[in-house]
Design an enzyme around this catalytic site. Sequence first.
Site, PDB file in Angstrom:
ATOM      1  N   THR A 274       0.850  -1.191   0.000  1.00  0.00           N
ATOM      2  CA  THR A 274       0.000   0.000   0.000  1.00  0.00           C
ATOM      3  C   THR A 274       0.883   1.237   0.000  1.00  0.00           C
ATOM      4  OG1 THR A 274      -0.101   0.153   2.419  1.00  0.00           O
ATOM      5  CG2 THR A 274      -1.803  -1.152   1.335  1.00  0.00           C
ATOM      6  N   GLU A 275       0.448   2.262  -0.713  1.00  0.00           N
ATOM      7  CA  GLU A 275       1.112   3.563  -0.709  1.00  0.00           C
ATOM      8  C   GLU A 275       0.044   4.630  -0.479  1.00  0.00           C
ATOM      9  OE1 GLU A 275       4.164   4.167  -0.593  1.00  0.00           O
ATOM     10  OE2 GLU A 275       5.303   2.597  -1.625  1.00  0.00           O
TER      11      GLU A 275
END
Length: 342
Positions: free
Chosen positions: A265-266
Amino acid sequence: MKLYNYIHSILDTPIFEPKGQKIGTSFEGRDLFGFTFGTGHKKISLIAGNHADEPVGPLLLKKLTNYLSRLETHHTLLKTYTWHIIPHTNPDGEQRNLKWYSYEDNTTDLARYLKHVTRELPGKDIEFGFPIEGQIGSLRSENEAIYNFWKTANTPFNLHVSLHGMRSTYGPWFLIDENWINRTKNLRQTCTMRTKKMGYHLFDLNRYGEKGFKRIDEGFSTRPDSNEMRKHFLTLGDSNTAKKFHASSMESIRSLGGDCLTLVTEMPLFIFPKEERTLNWPDLYLQKWSDHFSKLKLKLSSNELTANECNELAKDIGMIAMPWRDQMCLQWQLIVAGLESI
């Protein structure tokens, strides 16, 4: 009950962590803890904090470990899955960065962030410090401890998610194992729907394979790769930096066998307005916002701006802090979509 809907109970759980297994010590001597829950045949690895200036992933996993510790043994989350969770892989970096945030926060204060944020450079970067037996060793004691903790599972993992964040983009970004591109169409649809339902744009950037980032779809890219990282710096004539990249957590856990789906995830701490065009790399629009941060940081350090003035100026130019709760909801959505994919 749909898996995603557990997020409401997870987020309402205090961040108090149950007593975990001490799996090692940090470079500075702090304890590193891992947690194992459940007896299911699907083996899940969740880690956060590899970059210590990204606190939202550790917050979610601190809440999740407490939540899972309270469940009855017959609960579906424990009967279907065996969870191996390390809420924060970098307690030293966590301690340094606590100058600008508290786990009780729901948004990031820009002025405090700019004054106090610290991040490990290549050569001390935990995410790219993992071993692959017979190829490359561990960079740090933390990497060795995490790797040995994974090995206690005794069987290959089915899913590994490394929770990361970014300083700023115009929306969330999701990274997918290249080996699983053709098997994650539903994952991409689910995460896209959730992101847009929550009122956010997907960050869409084409880096044309640089450092391993290959665009898959709007808001989705392949994850970075240590070989491509080394190649990038060698192309720049910087062999010293190239040598500092060991395997990523995603590459390392896949080296233990099986066909583990690895995801990243970013989530942005700060969101700036979206420009209605496709962003390429390098991109002048992204550079403009990077310059904004640099100028604000310089003015704060030279006392040309007060903290309040800095935060107000950021609002005036359209920069907002993404609520941590929203970030955690989308992190959990990617985890759930990964569980459904396997």
